[in-house]
Design a protein around this motif. Structure first.
Motif, PDB file in Angstrom:
ATOM      1  N   THR A   2       0.833  -1.194   0.000  1.00  0.00           N
ATOM      2  CA  THR A   2       0.000   0.000   0.000  1.00  0.00           C
ATOM      3  C   THR A   2       0.870   1.248   0.000  1.00  0.00           C
ATOM      4  OG1 THR A   2      -0.117   0.023   2.404  1.00  0.00           O
ATOM      5  CG2 THR A   2      -1.865  -1.151   1.235  1.00  0.00           C
ATOM      6  N   LEU A   3       0.314   2.296  -0.548  1.00  0.00           N
ATOM      7  CA  LEU A   3       1.000   3.578  -0.577  1.00  0.00           C
ATOM      8  C   LEU A   3       0.921   4.239   0.799  1.00  0.00           C
ATOM      9  CD1 LEU A   3      -0.392   4.779  -3.993  1.00  0.00           C
ATOM     10  CD2 LEU A   3       2.018   4.342  -3.480  1.00  0.00           C
ATOM     11  N   PRO A   4       1.849   5.159   1.073  1.00  0.00           N
ATOM     12  CA  PRO A   4       1.781   5.884   2.342  1.00  0.00           C
ATOM     13  C   PRO A   4       0.474   6.666   2.465  1.00  0.00           C
ATOM     14  CG  PRO A   4       3.898   6.241   1.260  1.00  0.00           C
ATOM     15  CD  PRO A   4       3.022   5.515   0.288  1.00  0.00           C
ATOM     16  N   GLU A   5       0.098   6.969   3.688  1.00  0.00           N
ATOM     17  CA  GLU A   5      -1.133   7.710   3.951  1.00  0.00           C
ATOM     18  C   GLU A   5      -1.135   9.021   3.165  1.00  0.00           C
ATOM     19  OE1 GLU A   5      -3.347   9.748   7.740  1.00  0.00           O
ATOM     20  OE2 GLU A   5      -2.135   7.960   8.086  1.00  0.00           O
ATOM     21  N   GLY A   6      -2.284   9.310   2.552  1.00  0.00           N
ATOM     22  CA  GLY A   6      -2.439  10.538   1.776  1.00  0.00           C
ATOM     23  C   GLY A   6      -2.072  10.398   0.312  1.00  0.00           C
ATOM     24  N   TRP A   7      -1.562   9.233  -0.066  1.00  0.00           N
ATOM     25  CA  TRP A   7      -1.148   9.004  -1.456  1.00  0.00           C
ATOM     26  C   TRP A   7      -2.092   8.042  -2.149  1.00  0.00           C
ATOM     27  CZ3 TRP A   7       2.633  11.284  -4.318  1.00  0.00           C
ATOM     28  CH2 TRP A   7       3.494  12.139  -3.625  1.00  0.00           C
ATOM     29  N   THR A   8      -2.361   8.321  -3.418  1.00  0.00           N
ATOM     30  CA  THR A   8      -3.093   7.407  -4.297  1.00  0.00           C
ATOM     31  C   THR A   8      -2.205   7.154  -5.504  1.00  0.00           C
ATOM     32  OG1 THR A   8      -4.109   9.193  -5.574  1.00  0.00           O
ATOM     33  CG2 THR A   8      -5.326   8.396  -3.617  1.00  0.00           C
ATOM     34  N   LEU A   9      -2.509   6.111  -6.235  1.00  0.00           N
ATOM     35  CA  LEU A   9      -1.740   5.820  -7.442  1.00  0.00           C
ATOM     36  C   LEU A   9      -1.881   6.956  -8.450  1.00  0.00           C
ATOM     37  CD1 LEU A   9       0.210   3.784  -8.545  1.00  0.00           C
ATOM     38  CD2 LEU A   9      -1.710   2.476  -9.448  1.00  0.00           C
ATOM     39  N   GLU A  10      -3.049   7.566  -8.490  1.00  0.00           N
ATOM     40  CA  GLU A  10      -3.263   8.691  -9.408  1.00  0.00           C
ATOM     41  C   GLU A  10      -2.358   9.868  -9.045  1.00  0.00           C
ATOM     42  OE1 GLU A  10      -5.803   6.970  -7.863  1.00  0.00           O
ATOM     43  OE2 GLU A  10      -6.240   5.807  -9.667  1.00  0.00           O
ATOM     44  N   ARG A  11      -2.201  10.133  -7.740  1.00  0.00           N
ATOM     45  CA  ARG A  11      -1.311  11.221  -7.306  1.00  0.00           C
ATOM     46  C   ARG A  11       0.133  10.901  -7.647  1.00  0.00           C
ATOM     47  NH1 ARG A  11      -0.165  13.317  -1.137  1.00  0.00           N
ATOM     48  NH2 ARG A  11       1.358  14.907  -1.723  1.00  0.00           N
ATOM     49  N   VAL A  12       0.555   9.648  -7.436  1.00  0.00           N
ATOM     50  CA  VAL A  12       1.914   9.234  -7.789  1.00  0.00           C
ATOM     51  C   VAL A  12       2.151   9.477  -9.275  1.00  0.00           C
ATOM     52  CG1 VAL A  12       3.466   7.242  -8.041  1.00  0.00           C
ATOM     53  CG2 VAL A  12       2.146   7.540  -5.931  1.00  0.00           C
ATOM     54  N   ARG A  13       1.209   9.064 -10.110  1.00  0.00           N
ATOM     55  CA  ARG A  13       1.339   9.247 -11.567  1.00  0.00           C
ATOM     56  C   ARG A  13       1.390  10.722 -11.942  1.00  0.00           C
ATOM     57  NH1 ARG A  13      -2.971   4.439 -12.678  1.00  0.00           N
ATOM     58  NH2 ARG A  13      -1.457   2.736 -12.637  1.00  0.00           N
ATOM     59  N   ALA A  14       0.609  11.557 -11.255  1.00  0.00           N
ATOM     60  CA  ALA A  14       0.603  12.993 -11.547  1.00  0.00           C
ATOM     61  C   ALA A  14       1.951  13.621 -11.194  1.00  0.00           C
ATOM     62  CB  ALA A  14      -0.521  13.687 -10.783  1.00  0.00           C
ATOM     63  N   VAL A  15       2.514  13.268 -10.044  1.00  0.00           N
ATOM     64  CA  VAL A  15       3.814  13.809  -9.647  1.00  0.00           C
ATOM     65  C   VAL A  15       4.904  13.313 -10.601  1.00  0.00           C
ATOM     66  CG1 VAL A  15       5.583  13.828  -7.836  1.00  0.00           C
ATOM     67  CG2 VAL A  15       3.183  14.099  -7.227  1.00  0.00           C
ATOM     68  N   ALA A  16       4.806  12.045 -11.004  1.00  0.00           N
ATOM     69  CA  ALA A  16       5.800  11.461 -11.915  1.00  0.00           C
ATOM     70  C   ALA A  16       5.596  11.927 -13.349  1.00  0.00           C
ATOM     71  CB  ALA A  16       5.732   9.940 -11.860  1.00  0.00           C
ATOM     72  N   ASN A  17       4.416  12.468 -13.623  1.00  0.00           N
ATOM     73  CA  ASN A  17       4.079  12.872 -14.987  1.00  0.00           C
ATOM     74  C   ASN A  17       4.231  11.701 -15.961  1.00  0.00           C
ATOM     75  OD1 ASN A  17       3.098  14.762 -16.815  1.00  0.00           O
ATOM     76  ND2 ASN A  17       5.151  15.364 -17.460  1.00  0.00           N
ATOM     77  N   GLY A  18       3.770  10.514 -15.507  1.00  0.00           N
ATOM     78  CA  GLY A  18       3.872   9.327 -16.340  1.00  0.00           C
ATOM     79  C   GLY A  18       3.346   8.103 -15.629  1.00  0.00           C
ATOM     80  N   PRO A  19       3.562   6.945 -16.234  1.00  0.00           N
ATOM     81  CA  PRO A  19       3.022   5.704 -15.674  1.00  0.00           C
ATOM     82  C   PRO A  19       3.718   5.295 -14.369  1.00  0.00           C
ATOM     83  CG  PRO A  19       4.390   5.221 -17.579  1.00  0.00           C
ATOM     84  CD  PRO A  19       4.289   6.718 -17.485  1.00  0.00           C
ATOM     85  N   ALA A  20       2.940   4.660 -13.508  1.00  0.00           N
ATOM     86  CA  ALA A  20       3.449   4.114 -12.254  1.00  0.00           C
ATOM     87  C   ALA A  20       2.529   2.983 -11.834  1.00  0.00           C
ATOM     88  CB  ALA A  20       3.498   5.188 -11.180  1.00  0.00           C
ATOM     89  N   ASP A  21       3.110   1.931 -11.287  1.00  0.00           N
ATOM     90  CA  ASP A  21       2.329   0.782 -10.828  1.00  0.00           C
ATOM     91  C   ASP A  21       2.871   0.290  -9.500  1.00  0.00           C
ATOM     92  OD1 ASP A  21       0.511   0.201 -13.144  1.00  0.00           O
ATOM     93  OD2 ASP A  21       2.445   0.086 -14.177  1.00  0.00           O
ATOM     94  N   LEU A  22       1.963  -0.111  -8.602  1.00  0.00           N
ATOM     95  CA  LEU A  22       2.373  -0.744  -7.353  1.00  0.00           C
ATOM     96  C   LEU A  22       2.846  -2.160  -7.651  1.00  0.00           C
ATOM     97  CD1 LEU A  22      -0.361   0.264  -4.768  1.00  0.00           C
ATOM     98  CD2 LEU A  22       2.045   0.900  -4.769  1.00  0.00           C
ATOM     99  N   LEU A  23       3.889  -2.576  -6.979  1.00  0.00           N
ATOM    100  CA  LEU A  23       4.402  -3.933  -7.136  1.00  0.00           C
ATOM    101  C   LEU A  23       3.861  -4.814  -6.021  1.00  0.00           C
ATOM    102  CD1 LEU A  23       8.043  -2.999  -8.142  1.00  0.00           C
ATOM    103  CD2 LEU A  23       6.191  -3.764  -9.623  1.00  0.00           C
ATOM    104  N   PRO A  24       3.832  -6.132  -6.229  1.00  0.00           N
ATOM    105  CA  PRO A  24       3.258  -7.032  -5.224  1.00  0.00           C
ATOM    106  C   PRO A  24       4.052  -7.055  -3.917  1.00  0.00           C
ATOM    107  CG  PRO A  24       4.059  -8.269  -7.140  1.00  0.00           C
ATOM    108  CD  PRO A  24       4.279  -6.826  -7.420  1.00  0.00           C
TER     109      PRO A  24
END
Length: 89
Positions: A2-24
């Motif tokens: 899971t991502l840290p509190e306050g973070w979503t995958l969409e927010r990670v992608r927005a900050v990265a300005n590109g694709p991002a995926d959580l790993l198992p």
């Protein structure tokens, strides 16, 4: 994982300005290149099209890349701020 509190995958992608995926949760990670290799204990691992960030249980985000077997080989630590770590990719 899971991502840290306050973070979503969409927010990670927005900050990265590109694709991002959580790993198992089963993802293995190592810090190499500083003397003896150190096994990391990831509480979160994110892939950014080749590069990865791994949050170790010490609260530090480590940068690396996935090896052919899926193990993440890290070479540097980037502190505890996820946004700063993403920007350093």
């Amino acid at each position: 994982m899971t991502l840290p509190e306050g973070w979503t995958l969409e927010r990670v992608r927005a900050v990265a300005n590109g694709p991002a995926d959580l790993l198992p949760a089963s993802t293995s990670a190592w810090l190499k290149g500083y003397g003896e290799d150190q096994r990391l204990t990831p509480s979160c691992a994110i892939s950014f099209s080749g590069l990865c960030l791994v949050l170790d249980d010490d609260g530090v985000w480590y940068m690396g890349e996935a090896d052919v077997d899926g193990t993440i080989v890290c070479w540097s630590g980037h502190g505890g701020d996820l946004e700063a770590a993403i920007r350093s990719l």
